[in-house]
Design a protein around this motif. Sequence first.
Motif, PDB file in Angstrom:
ATOM      1  N   SER A  11       0.824  -1.212   0.000  1.00  0.00           N
ATOM      2  CA  SER A  11       0.000   0.000   0.000  1.00  0.00           C
ATOM      3  C   SER A  11       0.854   1.256   0.000  1.00  0.00           C
ATOM      4  CB  SER A  11      -0.929   0.014   1.216  1.00  0.00           C
ATOM      5  OG  SER A  11      -1.929  -0.981   1.105  1.00  0.00           O
ATOM      6  N   MET A  12       0.490   2.206  -0.887  1.00  0.00           N
ATOM      7  CA  MET A  12       1.252   3.416  -1.127  1.00  0.00           C
ATOM      8  C   MET A  12       0.378   4.664  -1.020  1.00  0.00           C
ATOM      9  SD  MET A  12       2.608   0.654  -2.679  1.00  0.00           S
ATOM     10  CE  MET A  12       1.706   0.423  -4.202  1.00  0.00           C
ATOM     11  N   TYR A  13       1.035   5.839  -1.120  1.00  0.00           N
ATOM     12  CA  TYR A  13       0.351   7.127  -1.187  1.00  0.00           C
ATOM     13  C   TYR A  13       0.406   7.664  -2.616  1.00  0.00           C
ATOM     14  CZ  TYR A  13       0.782   7.536   3.960  1.00  0.00           C
ATOM     15  OH  TYR A  13       0.710   7.341   5.314  1.00  0.00           O
ATOM     16  N   ASN A  38     -10.569   4.657   2.652  1.00  0.00           N
ATOM     17  CA  ASN A  38      -9.775   4.220   3.789  1.00  0.00           C
ATOM     18  C   ASN A  38     -10.721   4.050   4.974  1.00  0.00           C
ATOM     19  OD1 ASN A  38      -8.042   3.926   5.949  1.00  0.00           O
ATOM     20  ND2 ASN A  38      -6.863   5.788   5.537  1.00  0.00           N
ATOM     21  N   HIS A  46      -9.317   4.975  -1.517  1.00  0.00           N
ATOM     22  CA  HIS A  46      -8.410   3.831  -1.486  1.00  0.00           C
ATOM     23  C   HIS A  46      -8.629   3.022  -2.753  1.00  0.00           C
ATOM     24  CE1 HIS A  46      -6.672   0.269   1.086  1.00  0.00           C
ATOM     25  NE2 HIS A  46      -5.857   0.664   0.139  1.00  0.00           N
ATOM     26  N   MET A  71       7.618  12.573  -1.591  1.00  0.00           N
ATOM     27  CA  MET A  71       8.429  11.766  -0.686  1.00  0.00           C
ATOM     28  C   MET A  71       9.906  12.107  -0.850  1.00  0.00           C
ATOM     29  SD  MET A  71       9.011   7.616  -0.900  1.00  0.00           S
ATOM     30  CE  MET A  71       9.314   7.757  -2.660  1.00  0.00           C
ATOM     31  N   PRO A 214       7.840  10.632   4.387  1.00  0.00           N
ATOM     32  CA  PRO A 214       6.661  10.217   3.614  1.00  0.00           C
ATOM     33  C   PRO A 214       6.097  11.347   2.756  1.00  0.00           C
ATOM     34  CG  PRO A 214       6.514   9.418   5.858  1.00  0.00           C
ATOM     35  CD  PRO A 214       7.669  10.384   5.825  1.00  0.00           C
ATOM     36  N   TYR A 218       5.251   7.200  -1.478  1.00  0.00           N
ATOM     37  CA  TYR A 218       5.729   6.507  -0.280  1.00  0.00           C
ATOM     38  C   TYR A 218       4.969   5.197  -0.086  1.00  0.00           C
ATOM     39  CZ  TYR A 218       6.305   5.689   4.788  1.00  0.00           C
ATOM     40  OH  TYR A 218       6.547   5.139   6.026  1.00  0.00           O
ATOM     41  N   HIS A 220       3.426   2.815   2.409  1.00  0.00           N
ATOM     42  CA  HIS A 220       2.976   2.870   3.801  1.00  0.00           C
ATOM     43  C   HIS A 220       3.203   1.543   4.511  1.00  0.00           C
ATOM     44  CE1 HIS A 220      -0.031   2.653   7.095  1.00  0.00           C
ATOM     45  NE2 HIS A 220       0.337   3.902   7.287  1.00  0.00           N
ATOM     46  N   HIS A 221       2.853   0.422   3.845  1.00  0.00           N
ATOM     47  CA  HIS A 221       3.057  -0.870   4.501  1.00  0.00           C
ATOM     48  C   HIS A 221       3.127  -2.000   3.487  1.00  0.00           C
ATOM     49  CE1 HIS A 221      -1.472  -0.706   4.405  1.00  0.00           C
ATOM     50  NE2 HIS A 221      -1.332  -1.991   4.066  1.00  0.00           N
ATOM     51  N   TYR A 259      -1.499  -5.137  12.451  1.00  0.00           N
ATOM     52  CA  TYR A 259      -0.401  -4.249  12.052  1.00  0.00           C
ATOM     53  C   TYR A 259       0.684  -4.250  13.119  1.00  0.00           C
ATOM     54  CZ  TYR A 259      -3.818  -2.586   8.684  1.00  0.00           C
ATOM     55  OH  TYR A 259      -4.754  -2.532   7.683  1.00  0.00           O
ATOM     56  N   ARG A 261       4.812  -2.518  13.582  1.00  0.00           N
ATOM     57  CA  ARG A 261       5.986  -1.811  13.058  1.00  0.00           C
ATOM     58  C   ARG A 261       7.238  -2.412  13.677  1.00  0.00           C
ATOM     59  NH1 ARG A 261       6.697   2.678  10.215  1.00  0.00           N
ATOM     60  NH2 ARG A 261       4.517   3.326  10.503  1.00  0.00           N
TER      61      ARG A 261
END
Length: 280
Positions: A11-13, A38, A46, A71, A214, A218, A220-221, A259, A261
């Motif tokens: 997943s990106m921006y 989202n 999204h 970014m 970011p 970017y 995200h995950h 989730y 990190r």
Amino acid sequence: MSLIQGHHHVSMYTKDKNANKRFYTEVLGLKLVKETVNQDNHDMVHLFYGNNLGSVGTLLTFFELPNAGQMRKGTDMIARIGLLVEGEESLDYFEERIRQAGIAVSRGSYLGHAARFFDDPEHLSFVLMDNEQQTIPDNWQHSVDNDIPTPYQIIGLGPIEIHVQDAVKTVTYLRDELGYSEYKESEGSVLSLDESGHYTDIVVVEKGGPVVKPGRGYVHHHALSVADHVALEQMTALHDTLQAQHSGIINRKWFEALYYRQNGIMYEFATAEVSHDFVE
């Protein structure tokens, strides 16, 4: 045996959903599987792209942030996304197609396979890699109805490259906690669940310098696939024993997710059981 099955999605921006759709559907030839919101912020669009069935492991997703700045690349980031195709002819086909869209493409190799390197219009980095008939999941064989000949189409996600300040921390987590096997390549440490193919690979590169800032482009995950709710509960119990806190299990409407990190990188653990209304 690992609870992880492989990649689920990345997943990106993006700053502009319409420009994003043009590139990923009209240039890369992916299917817009779902346009939704989202679930943590219903004002944010999204987008999901993938193969014709929206199969787990073929999915790229984007959150639209209209006010996002650019970014700034650095370390502690998911730095490059691998996309698998079959054959040199497919690489040549996409090289020309991407160049015609005004984007620079370079030739090279990646993990010993012929490859093409490019950035999307928002500077998100990709490597398009010849799969050379190596193992892929059975549910990836669903081509998209578009102008790209079926033999040349992108078939799914390949190696995901991570840049971190301390590679040992990430390698140890993936190997000792998540059950990946480690081997070395010139690109870095490769963590794999199936050494007969590259569809589960994570490439860990140690890199110093400033941490990523970011913005549009970017990542995200990186979402990793687990079979079902029971497996996700087991993954939750595993992360209960680790140092940092996790999110707990969250209902994402079409699947469930956890989730966590680790060493600067956001991982999602998502169930492979996707509801029937996911693909429109």
